[in-house]
Design a protein around this motif. Structure first.
Motif, PDB file in Angstrom:
ATOM      1  N   PHE A  95      49.031  54.792 -85.857  1.00 53.97           N
ATOM      2  CA  PHE A  95      48.044  55.623 -85.593  1.00 53.97           C
ATOM      3  C   PHE A  95      48.491  56.390 -84.414  1.00 53.97           C
ATOM      4  CE2 PHE A  95      43.996  56.502 -83.360  1.00 53.97           C
ATOM      5  CZ  PHE A  95      43.161  57.171 -84.407  1.00 53.97           C
ATOM      6  N   ALA A  96      48.074  57.702 -84.245  1.00 57.95           N
ATOM      7  CA  ALA A  96      48.229  58.529 -83.166  1.00 57.95           C
ATOM      8  C   ALA A  96      46.939  59.593 -83.139  1.00 57.95           C
ATOM      9  CB  ALA A  96      49.594  59.182 -83.012  1.00 57.95           C
ATOM     10  N   ILE A  97      46.579  59.703 -81.929  1.00 53.08           N
ATOM     11  CA  ILE A  97      45.606  60.775 -81.571  1.00 53.08           C
ATOM     12  C   ILE A  97      46.367  62.256 -81.484  1.00 53.08           C
ATOM     13  CG2 ILE A  97      43.458  59.415 -81.162  1.00 53.08           C
ATOM     14  CD1 ILE A  97      43.989  60.251 -78.268  1.00 53.08           C
ATOM     15  N   GLY A  98      45.749  63.369 -81.866  1.00 48.21           N
ATOM     16  CA  GLY A  98      46.390  64.660 -81.744  1.00 48.21           C
ATOM     17  C   GLY A  98      46.776  65.160 -83.230  1.00 48.21           C
ATOM     18  N   ASP A  99      47.525  66.328 -83.087  1.00 51.57           N
ATOM     19  CA  ASP A  99      47.781  67.017 -84.569  1.00 51.57           C
ATOM     20  C   ASP A  99      49.078  67.733 -84.339  1.00 51.57           C
ATOM     21  OD1 ASP A  99      47.251  67.795 -87.153  1.00 51.57           O
ATOM     22  OD2 ASP A  99      46.153  69.538 -86.312  1.00 51.57           O
ATOM     23  N   GLN A 100      50.180  67.099 -85.091  1.00 49.13           N
ATOM     24  CA  GLN A 100      51.316  67.897 -85.091  1.00 49.13           C
ATOM     25  C   GLN A 100      51.634  67.962 -86.778  1.00 49.13           C
ATOM     26  OE1 GLN A 100      54.406  66.873 -82.220  1.00 49.13           O
ATOM     27  NE2 GLN A 100      52.866  66.461 -80.713  1.00 49.13           N
ATOM     28  N   ARG A 101      52.374  69.061 -87.087  1.00 46.59           N
ATOM     29  CA  ARG A 101      52.506  68.966 -88.528  1.00 46.59           C
ATOM     30  C   ARG A 101      53.537  68.317 -89.060  1.00 46.59           C
ATOM     31  NH1 ARG A 101      48.578  70.337 -92.066  1.00 46.59           N
ATOM     32  NH2 ARG A 101      47.279  72.269 -91.350  1.00 46.59           N
ATOM     33  N   ASN A 102      54.775  68.174 -88.056  1.00 48.15           N
ATOM     34  CA  ASN A 102      55.984  67.294 -88.369  1.00 48.15           C
ATOM     35  C   ASN A 102      55.444  65.674 -88.624  1.00 48.15           C
ATOM     36  OD1 ASN A 102      55.425  66.821 -85.666  1.00 48.15           O
ATOM     37  ND2 ASN A 102      57.731  66.530 -85.573  1.00 48.15           N
ATOM     38  N   TRP A 103      54.225  65.211 -88.223  1.00 50.47           N
ATOM     39  CA  TRP A 103      53.782  64.019 -88.476  1.00 50.47           C
ATOM     40  C   TRP A 103      53.518  63.595 -90.022  1.00 50.47           C
ATOM     41  CZ3 TRP A 103      49.746  63.219 -84.181  1.00 50.47           C
ATOM     42  CH2 TRP A 103      50.298  63.382 -82.827  1.00 50.47           C
ATOM     43  N   SER A 104      53.660  64.647 -90.849  1.00 49.01           N
ATOM     44  CA  SER A 104      53.610  64.173 -92.102  1.00 49.01           C
ATOM     45  C   SER A 104      54.760  63.923 -92.880  1.00 49.01           C
ATOM     46  CB  SER A 104      53.041  65.530 -93.099  1.00 49.01           C
ATOM     47  OG  SER A 104      53.865  66.836 -92.853  1.00 49.01           O
ATOM     48  N   ASN A 105      56.041  64.186 -92.216  1.00 47.03           N
ATOM     49  CA  ASN A 105      57.295  64.101 -92.624  1.00 47.03           C
ATOM     50  C   ASN A 105      57.705  62.800 -92.768  1.00 47.03           C
ATOM     51  OD1 ASN A 105      57.635  66.754 -92.055  1.00 47.03           O
ATOM     52  ND2 ASN A 105      59.021  66.668 -90.242  1.00 47.03           N
ATOM     53  N   ARG A 106      58.478  62.537 -93.943  1.00 51.75           N
ATOM     54  CA  ARG A 106      58.755  61.086 -94.449  1.00 51.75           C
ATOM     55  C   ARG A 106      59.635  60.489 -93.541  1.00 51.75           C
ATOM     56  NH1 ARG A 106      62.289  59.850 -99.815  1.00 51.75           N
ATOM     57  NH2 ARG A 106      62.289  57.701 -99.951  1.00 51.75           N
ATOM     58  N   ASN A 107      60.466  60.898 -92.560  1.00 48.91           N
ATOM     59  CA  ASN A 107      61.351  60.176 -91.864  1.00 48.91           C
ATOM     60  C   ASN A 107      60.918  60.278 -90.342  1.00 48.91           C
ATOM     61  OD1 ASN A 107      62.976  59.320 -94.007  1.00 48.91           O
ATOM     62  ND2 ASN A 107      63.925  61.139 -94.074  1.00 48.91           N
ATOM     63  N   PHE A 108      59.864  60.889 -90.089  1.00 50.38           N
ATOM     64  CA  PHE A 108      59.176  60.916 -88.619  1.00 50.38           C
ATOM     65  C   PHE A 108      59.309  59.498 -88.015  1.00 50.38           C
ATOM     66  CE2 PHE A 108      55.790  60.796 -85.704  1.00 50.38           C
ATOM     67  CZ  PHE A 108      56.304  61.659 -84.666  1.00 50.38           C
ATOM     68  N   ASP A 109      59.815  59.588 -86.618  1.00 51.89           N
ATOM     69  CA  ASP A 109      59.956  58.175 -86.084  1.00 51.89           C
ATOM     70  C   ASP A 109      58.464  57.851 -85.376  1.00 51.89           C
ATOM     71  OD1 ASP A 109      60.603  55.929 -84.793  1.00 51.89           O
ATOM     72  OD2 ASP A 109      61.842  57.111 -83.175  1.00 51.89           O
ATOM     73  N   ASP A 110      57.619  57.132 -86.061  1.00 52.67           N
ATOM     74  CA  ASP A 110      56.556  56.638 -85.462  1.00 52.67           C
ATOM     75  C   ASP A 110      56.419  55.341 -84.872  1.00 52.67           C
ATOM     76  OD1 ASP A 110      56.584  55.040 -87.541  1.00 52.67           O
ATOM     77  OD2 ASP A 110      55.340  56.019 -88.764  1.00 52.67           O
ATOM     78  N   SER A 111      57.835  54.892 -84.248  1.00 51.10           N
ATOM     79  CA  SER A 111      57.839  53.649 -83.832  1.00 51.10           C
ATOM     80  C   SER A 111      56.969  53.390 -82.321  1.00 51.10           C
ATOM     81  CB  SER A 111      59.299  53.157 -83.566  1.00 51.10           C
ATOM     82  OG  SER A 111      59.938  54.091 -82.758  1.00 51.10           O
ATOM     83  N   LYS A 112      56.734  54.343 -81.822  1.00 49.51           N
ATOM     84  CA  LYS A 112      55.879  54.366 -80.611  1.00 49.51           C
ATOM     85  C   LYS A 112      54.576  54.437 -80.681  1.00 49.51           C
ATOM     86  CE  LYS A 112      59.940  55.860 -77.617  1.00 49.51           C
ATOM     87  NZ  LYS A 112      60.424  56.686 -76.637  1.00 49.51           N
ATOM     88  N   TRP A 113      54.303  54.596 -82.090  1.00 44.24           N
ATOM     89  CA  TRP A 113      52.680  54.936 -82.255  1.00 44.24           C
ATOM     90  C   TRP A 113      51.945  53.466 -82.071  1.00 44.24           C
ATOM     91  CZ3 TRP A 113      51.082  58.500 -86.625  1.00 44.24           C
ATOM     92  CH2 TRP A 113      51.590  59.843 -86.600  1.00 44.24           C
ATOM     93  N   ASP A 114      50.567  53.668 -81.754  1.00 40.41           N
ATOM     94  CA  ASP A 114      49.776  52.541 -81.802  1.00 40.41           C
ATOM     95  C   ASP A 114      49.656  52.053 -83.332  1.00 40.41           C
ATOM     96  OD1 ASP A 114      47.858  50.430 -80.914  1.00 40.41           O
ATOM     97  OD2 ASP A 114      46.601  51.872 -80.357  1.00 40.41           O
ATOM     98  N   GLU A 115      48.924  50.820 -83.536  1.00 40.15           N
ATOM     99  CA  GLU A 115      48.702  50.227 -84.870  1.00 40.15           C
ATOM    100  C   GLU A 115      47.183  49.885 -84.677  1.00 40.15           C
ATOM    101  OE1 GLU A 115      51.211  46.577 -85.810  1.00 40.15           O
ATOM    102  OE2 GLU A 115      52.866  48.298 -86.435  1.00 40.15           O
ATOM    103  N   ILE A 116      46.502  50.479 -85.886  1.00 39.27           N
ATOM    104  CA  ILE A 116      45.266  49.932 -86.126  1.00 39.27           C
ATOM    105  C   ILE A 116      44.952  49.503 -87.456  1.00 39.27           C
ATOM    106  CG2 ILE A 116      44.243  51.521 -84.175  1.00 39.27           C
ATOM    107  CD1 ILE A 116      43.193  53.470 -86.195  1.00 39.27           C
ATOM    108  N   ARG A 117      43.794  48.746 -87.831  1.00 38.04           N
ATOM    109  CA  ARG A 117      43.555  48.233 -88.919  1.00 38.04           C
ATOM    110  C   ARG A 117      42.738  49.371 -90.003  1.00 38.04           C
ATOM    111  NH1 ARG A 117      44.425  43.598 -90.863  1.00 38.04           N
ATOM    112  NH2 ARG A 117      43.279  42.901 -92.781  1.00 38.04           N
ATOM    113  N   VAL A 118      43.264  49.214 -91.410  1.00 34.94           N
ATOM    114  CA  VAL A 118      42.674  50.169 -92.150  1.00 34.94           C
ATOM    115  C   VAL A 118      42.124  49.219 -93.325  1.00 34.94           C
ATOM    116  CG1 VAL A 118      43.243  51.736 -94.072  1.00 34.94           C
ATOM    117  CG2 VAL A 118      44.188  52.160 -91.673  1.00 34.94           C
TER     118      VAL A 118
END
Length: 313
Positions: free
Chosen positions: A19-42
């Protein structure tokens, strides 16, 4: 090999997502590196998980294992209830949305999100990425409730191509086709266009969708099923008229809106390789409008004939 939970769910997606607040179009990419993002429950509002008072854009990401899915089945993604607006991507491609993002904001907080997953997007040999763009305007925000997961689609009409999902869409004051790609918007099919930002609009609109045939499909006799359309339609394949439905009655007496659109596809209209284009001109004469009810897709004449006694075609 392919297990199913007691509630019909194939893959359980309840749990922790990136999970990350903000808005960047490349965040939809399959191989985007989200390892530094937070984690929240869904599912759970983000206000209850350290983001109290936050309104605006945020993204969720998670992965699922394609080896758990049967290539012969069709699937949909259930994201439960999202507050307020969402866009959903599988491996970087948009598969559905609800509500309207700013500047034409329209909430869809009370609508359950169920999006068909196009088969061609699924990597059946490994990991797949789900990315969800969310905009919240007030109070609770995010993926807040529901039994989140991937489910099989049960259909009495087996489809070669399931065409439910995102189509190009453009209103047209006189029925003429838009001359520029900038005039096209996106719309979910099936659904009345009034529910997707075109309230109180009566008149003409165009839908379009591309599809690609396999060799086996091209060699078969094919049938295009466009569900029910409110009110009249003309259907073109690669620029040639393939069928139309119009009883020419006025609103209140016309019954065209209640008829299934079934059009046999002459092989001469199809391209055996490359992309084929479906274009649908819809005229709404009053109240609701658009391609509003399924099934939507391309099937074989043999499969269609087997199921003809189960529908009032």
């Amino acid at each position: 090999m392919f297990s199913q939970l007691s509630n019909g769910q194939l893959i359980d997606l309840n749990g922790y997502w990136k999970f990350a607040i903000g808005d960047q179009r490349n965040w939809s990419n399959r191989n985007f590196d989200d390892s530094k993002w937070d984690e929240i429950r869904v599912p759970r509002p983000w206000e209850d998980q350290g983001y109290h008072g936050f309104d605006g854009f945020a993204w969720y990401r998670t992965k699922f294992d394609g080896t758990k899915l049967d290539k012969d089945q069709s699937f949909y993604l259930n994201l439960g209830y999202i507050d307020d607006v969402d866009e959903v991507y599988i491996n970087g491609e948009l598969i559905g949305f609800s509500g309207a993002m700013p500047p034409q904001f329209k909430t869809a907080f009370n609508s359950e999100r169920k999006y068909v997953i196009p088969k061609y997007l699924i990597d059946y040999n490994g990991s797949n990425t789900i990315a969800v763009r969310v905009y919240d305007v007030t109070q609770a925000g995010g993926i807040i409730d529901g039994d989140v997961g991937i489910y099989s689609v049960s259909s009495v009409t087996p489809m070669y191509l399931d065409l439910r999902g995102v189509w190009d869409f453009a209103i047209s004051r006189n029925g003429s086709k838009p001359s520029s790609d900038t005039e096209w918007d996106r719309i979910l099919v099936p659904s009345h266009w009034e529910a997707q930002g075109y309230r109180r609009y009566d008149g003409y609109a165009w839908y379009r969708k591309t599809f690609t045939l396999t060799k086996e499909m091209y060699e078969d006799e094919l049938v295009l099923i466009l569900g029910k359309i409110d009110d009249f339609d003309e259907v073109y394949i690669n620029g040639k008229l393939a069928g139309q439905t119009r009883d020419n009655r006025r609103v209140g007496s016309s019954t065209s809106y209640s008829k299934y659109r079934i059009y046999y596809i002459p092989k001469v209209l199809l391209k055996p390789t490359g992309q084929n284009l479906i274009e649908v001109l819809v005229e709404d004469i009053g109240i609701d409008g658009g391609i509003y009810s399924g099934p939507i897709g391309i099937t074989t004449k043999k499969s269609f004939d087997k199921m003809s006694n189960q529908f009032d075609w």
